[in-house]
Design a protein around this motif. Structure first.
Motif, PDB file in Angstrom:
ATOM      1  N   TRP A  37      21.725  33.756   1.554  1.00 12.14           N
ATOM      2  CA  TRP A  37      22.246  33.769   2.920  1.00 12.14           C
ATOM      3  C   TRP A  37      23.539  32.967   3.046  1.00 12.14           C
ATOM      4  CZ3 TRP A  37      20.732  37.275   6.155  1.00 12.14           C
ATOM      5  CH2 TRP A  37      19.484  37.879   5.969  1.00 12.14           C
ATOM      6  N   CYS A  38      23.654  31.886   2.322  1.00 11.07           N
ATOM      7  CA  CYS A  38      24.903  31.113   2.356  1.00 11.07           C
ATOM      8  C   CYS A  38      26.055  31.919   1.771  1.00 11.07           C
ATOM      9  CB  CYS A  38      24.725  29.803   1.592  1.00 11.07           C
ATOM     10  SG  CYS A  38      23.634  28.605   2.394  1.00 11.07           S
ATOM     11  N   TRP A  39      25.819  32.574   0.629  1.00 12.67           N
ATOM     12  CA  TRP A  39      26.885  33.365   0.017  1.00 12.67           C
ATOM     13  C   TRP A  39      27.211  34.589   0.863  1.00 12.67           C
ATOM     14  CZ3 TRP A  39      30.315  31.748  -3.145  1.00 12.67           C
ATOM     15  CH2 TRP A  39      30.021  30.754  -4.083  1.00 12.67           C
ATOM     16  N   ALA A  40      26.193  35.202   1.460  1.00  8.73           N
ATOM     17  CA  ALA A  40      26.442  36.354   2.328  1.00  8.73           C
ATOM     18  C   ALA A  40      27.293  35.946   3.523  1.00  8.73           C
ATOM     19  CB  ALA A  40      25.119  36.958   2.798  1.00  8.73           C
ATOM     20  N   TYR A  41      26.982  34.784   4.100  1.00  8.38           N
ATOM     21  CA  TYR A  41      27.765  34.319   5.251  1.00  8.38           C
ATOM     22  C   TYR A  41      29.205  34.017   4.844  1.00  8.38           C
ATOM     23  CZ  TYR A  41      28.848  31.989   9.620  1.00  8.38           C
ATOM     24  OH  TYR A  41      29.410  31.653  10.823  1.00  8.38           O
ATOM     25  N   LEU A  42      29.358  33.358   3.723  1.00 10.01           N
ATOM     26  CA  LEU A  42      30.705  33.019   3.265  1.00 10.01           C
ATOM     27  C   LEU A  42      31.514  34.276   2.955  1.00 10.01           C
ATOM     28  CD1 LEU A  42      32.521  30.592   2.580  1.00 10.01           C
ATOM     29  CD2 LEU A  42      31.675  30.728   0.241  1.00 10.01           C
ATOM     30  N   VAL A  44      17.106  34.357   9.024  1.00  9.37           N
ATOM     31  CA  VAL A  44      17.717  35.629   9.425  1.00  9.37           C
ATOM     32  C   VAL A  44      18.321  35.522  10.819  1.00  9.37           C
ATOM     33  CG1 VAL A  44      17.288  38.083   9.863  1.00  9.37           C
ATOM     34  CG2 VAL A  44      16.119  36.935   7.978  1.00  9.37           C
ATOM     35  N   ALA A  45      17.582  34.912  11.736  1.00 13.94           N
ATOM     36  CA  ALA A  45      18.066  34.764  13.109  1.00 13.94           C
ATOM     37  C   ALA A  45      19.270  33.824  13.168  1.00 13.94           C
ATOM     38  CB  ALA A  45      16.942  34.245  14.002  1.00 13.94           C
ATOM     39  N   PHE A  46      19.224  32.729  12.413  1.00  9.92           N
ATOM     40  CA  PHE A  46      20.377  31.835  12.378  1.00  9.92           C
ATOM     41  C   PHE A  46      21.611  32.573  11.867  1.00  9.92           C
ATOM     42  CE2 PHE A  46      17.182  28.239  11.833  1.00  9.92           C
ATOM     43  CZ  PHE A  46      17.331  27.794  13.136  1.00  9.92           C
ATOM     44  N   PHE A  47      21.449  33.346  10.797  1.00 10.18           N
ATOM     45  CA  PHE A  47      22.569  34.104  10.246  1.00 10.18           C
ATOM     46  C   PHE A  47      23.141  35.044  11.304  1.00 10.18           C
ATOM     47  CE2 PHE A  47      24.430  37.855   8.360  1.00 10.18           C
ATOM     48  CZ  PHE A  47      25.210  37.368   7.339  1.00 10.18           C
ATOM     49  N   ALA A  48      22.266  35.773  11.993  1.00 12.63           N
ATOM     50  CA  ALA A  48      22.725  36.741  12.983  1.00 12.63           C
ATOM     51  C   ALA A  48      23.535  36.059  14.082  1.00 12.63           C
ATOM     52  CB  ALA A  48      21.531  37.486  13.574  1.00 12.63           C
ATOM     53  N   MET A  49      23.034  34.945  14.610  1.00 14.78           N
ATOM     54  CA  MET A  49      23.744  34.265  15.688  1.00 14.78           C
ATOM     55  C   MET A  49      25.096  33.732  15.221  1.00 14.78           C
ATOM     56  SD  MET A  49      22.799  30.732  17.631  1.00 14.78           S
ATOM     57  CE  MET A  49      23.341  29.856  16.181  1.00 14.78           C
ATOM     58  N   LEU A  50      25.123  33.164  14.015  1.00 14.59           N
ATOM     59  CA  LEU A  50      26.349  32.570  13.496  1.00 14.59           C
ATOM     60  C   LEU A  50      27.357  33.611  13.045  1.00 14.59           C
ATOM     61  CD1 LEU A  50      24.646  29.703  11.483  1.00 14.59           C
ATOM     62  CD2 LEU A  50      26.041  29.420  13.550  1.00 14.59           C
ATOM     63  N   ALA A 104      24.176  43.940   7.370  1.00 12.82           N
ATOM     64  CA  ALA A 104      24.896  45.201   7.511  1.00 12.82           C
ATOM     65  C   ALA A 104      25.867  45.149   8.690  1.00 12.82           C
ATOM     66  CB  ALA A 104      23.899  46.343   7.696  1.00 12.82           C
ATOM     67  N   ALA A 105      25.444  44.547   9.801  1.00 11.83           N
ATOM     68  CA  ALA A 105      26.335  44.428  10.955  1.00 11.83           C
ATOM     69  C   ALA A 105      27.535  43.547  10.626  1.00 11.83           C
ATOM     70  CB  ALA A 105      25.567  43.862  12.147  1.00 11.83           C
ATOM     71  N   ALA A 106      27.279  42.434   9.917  1.00 12.96           N
ATOM     72  CA  ALA A 106      28.383  41.557   9.525  1.00 12.96           C
ATOM     73  C   ALA A 106      29.330  42.272   8.571  1.00 12.96           C
ATOM     74  CB  ALA A 106      27.835  40.285   8.883  1.00 12.96           C
ATOM     75  N   ALA A 107      28.790  43.124   7.683  1.00 12.40           N
ATOM     76  CA  ALA A 107      29.638  43.881   6.769  1.00 12.40           C
ATOM     77  C   ALA A 107      30.514  44.873   7.533  1.00 12.40           C
ATOM     78  CB  ALA A 107      28.775  44.617   5.741  1.00 12.40           C
ATOM     79  N   ALA A 108      29.941  45.537   8.552  1.00  8.85           N
ATOM     80  CA  ALA A 108      30.729  46.463   9.368  1.00  8.85           C
ATOM     81  C   ALA A 108      31.844  45.731  10.116  1.00  8.85           C
ATOM     82  CB  ALA A 108      29.821  47.196  10.348  1.00  8.85           C
ATOM     83  N   ASP A 109      31.569  44.488  10.500  1.00  9.82           N
ATOM     84  CA  ASP A 109      32.575  43.706  11.228  1.00  9.82           C
ATOM     85  C   ASP A 109      33.784  43.355  10.363  1.00  9.82           C
ATOM     86  OD1 ASP A 109      31.099  43.796  13.503  1.00  9.82           O
ATOM     87  OD2 ASP A 109      30.288  41.762  13.346  1.00  9.82           O
ATOM     88  N   LEU A 110      33.613  43.404   9.039  1.00 14.31           N
ATOM     89  CA  LEU A 110      34.756  43.132   8.163  1.00 14.31           C
ATOM     90  C   LEU A 110      35.932  44.034   8.485  1.00 14.31           C
ATOM     91  CD1 LEU A 110      33.125  42.594   4.642  1.00 14.31           C
ATOM     92  CD2 LEU A 110      34.572  40.962   5.868  1.00 14.31           C
ATOM     93  N   VAL A 111      35.641  45.247   8.935  1.00 15.59           N
ATOM     94  CA  VAL A 111      36.697  46.200   9.297  1.00 15.59           C
ATOM     95  C   VAL A 111      36.869  46.275  10.805  1.00 15.59           C
ATOM     96  CG1 VAL A 111      37.421  48.615   9.188  1.00 15.59           C
ATOM     97  CG2 VAL A 111      36.306  47.557   7.210  1.00 15.59           C
TER      98      VAL A 111
END
Length: 477
Positions: free
Chosen positions: A11-16, A170-176, A457-464
């Protein structure tokens, strides 16, 4: 079914990997001043580099010819011009006239409530500005270094929260990872560090039981994190209820009483600095917000005509106390309106600019699924005891009530039967408390964890999607 990675390292690497690029892109793409209240927060960070810990009062001339005493700071006029992304009369607001520079070449910038905030959460942005000034860079370049300073601090706190959480990750990741959180992080606004610190405090308190090696450090870190949040925004005082759990429900009334005394003392220690700061700042710095002259609204019971030229917290408080039921009916009407709830929900996910730059519609849909599906589908395991969930939920509701009431007192015109000002971003610091209330304490074997990947997946879509939305902000609205 395939079990997907779920440890803190993932989760840390995914967030970064997914959120840091978006945050940096927003910091560099979004025009100066096109983030919520950024001009005022920039002025506070600039003033901090000059050694000004808090704002002060000065008389200011306004566009209608009136003069009001306002809370603000004195800074070089180049900083104020830098964030003037809209005309000064945008939206028909009452605006201050340009003030001649003083002997040091500085002009007074009214900040009102922002002028009363403590300096601590502006330190990362001020550090970025200071680096730029040491290097001899132009204010336009220093501005982006200041934004990156806030972004760096927010990302670091967020990653610490994900690393230290033992449940609800998971919830912390989503909010952040929400576009709104990243947009605030890529600005001078102190709301992003507030959100990240609230998540860190909750993450530090996730172990059950909260005992053993390192637990005192966890509790101390949570106290400091929450103290900074409440010091910055006193309506979030209810977040201190997180310090009361986990409750020792199996130790009888004596154990529960001893626990309550210790943890209530910790909660008081968290809230006390904010209470002292608020009293001092209100007495010496805070000022009403000037407005074009207006007649008091329908709830005003005093003599008429009643013309006001600013907000008036004392008058608003009297209106509430005249009929105490209004303390519930006014927030209830605001929160019970579909229009307001829709705006709050969209604002929590992300509305850029001056609340006039919505994201593409599919982004809201994607995040609605990413936020709700894990909550509904990842509920295997032992839930927290119902007294804890009830306590934390009630505290979150109390915080929300305080936030809404504070907007009536400090931002809404006198006597109105509505509340102006609440925004979706104000809800985000409350989410960690709900994560602590409902995240399972122990997981039973489950066939798979694919719903946990929906926020990823939502965070990945936000990359674009999110940088493209930011690029659109450079065009006229």
């Amino acid at each position: 079914m395939i079990r997907l990675p779920s440890g803190p390292r993932f989760w840390c690497w995914a967030y970064l990997a997914l959120c840091a690029p978006v945050c940096i892109a927003l910091a560099l793409i979004v025009p100066p001043g096109e983030v919520a209240d950024e001009g005022s927060h920039l002025a506070r960070a600039v003033a901090l580099t000059q050694g000004d810990m808090i704002g002060h009062r000065e008389p200011v001339r306004y566009s209608d010819g009136s003069t009001h005493v306002a809370a603000g700071v004195r800074i070089d006029p180049s900083w104020e011009r830098l964030t003037r992304s809209r005309p000064k009369d945008f939206g028909g607001v009452l605006y201050p006239l340009d003030d001649p520079p003083d002997a040091r070449g500085r002009v007074f910038v009214p900040l009102y409530t922002v002028g009363t905030y403590p300096p601590f959460l502006y330190a990362p942005a001020a550090a970025g500005l200071t680096v730029g000034r040491i290097l001899g860079l132009a204010p336009e370049v220093c501005f982006y270094l200041g934004r990156l300073g806030t972004a760096t601090a927010t990302l670091a706190i967020a990653i610490a929260a994900l690393a230290l959480a033992q449940r609800g990750r998971v919830a912390f990741f989503a909010m952040l990872a929400l576009p709104m959180t990243l947009s605030l992080a890529a600005s001078f606004n102190q709301d992003a560090p507030i959100i990240a610190l609230a998540a860190l405090a909750a993450a530090l308190l996730t172990p059950r039981p909260l005992a053993g090696p390192g637990m005192r450090l966890r509790l101390s870190g949570a106290i400091v994190s929450l103290a900074l949040v409440v010091l910055a925004k006193p309506p979030y005082a209810g977040l201190a209820a997180m310090l009361l759990i986990p409750l020792p429900l199996g130790e009888g009334s004596g154990g529960l009483a001893r626990h309550a005394v210790r943890r209530l003392a910790a909660a008081a220690l968290t809230v006390l600095p904010a209470a002292l700061w608020t009293v001092a700042a209100t007495a010496t710095v805070a000022t009403p917000v000037p407005r074009d002259a207006y007649e008091a609204g329908p709830l005003w019971s005093g003599p008429r005509p009643a013309t006001f030229t600013s907000t008036d917290p004392k008058a608003q408080a009297q209106i509430l106390l005249d009929k105490p039921a209004r303390l519930l009916t006014l927030p209830g009407h605001f929160l019970g309106t579909i229009k307001h709830l829709t705006i709050l929900a969209k604002g929590s996910v992300g509305i850029f600019g001056w609340l006039d730059r919505p994201l593409p519609g599919f982004v809201y849909g994607l995040w609605a699924v990413a936020l709700l599906a894990p909550f509904l589908l990842l509920r295997h395991g032992t839930m927290p005891p119902w007294p804890e969930s009830l306590l934390l939920t009630a505290s979150a509701v109390a915080c929300l009530w305080l936030v809404v009431i504070s907007q009536y007192l400090t931002w809404t015109n006198v006597g109105e039967n509505r509340i102006d000002g609440p925004q979706g971003r104000y809800l985000l610091p409350l989410v960690p408390m709900l994560v602590l209330a409902f995240a399972p304490t122990r997981r039973s074997p489950s066939p798979g964890r694919w719903p946990a990947m929906l926020p990823v997946a939502a965070a990945a879509a936000d990359l674009v999607a999110v940088p493209l939305a930011a690029l659109a902000m450079t065009a006229p609205a």
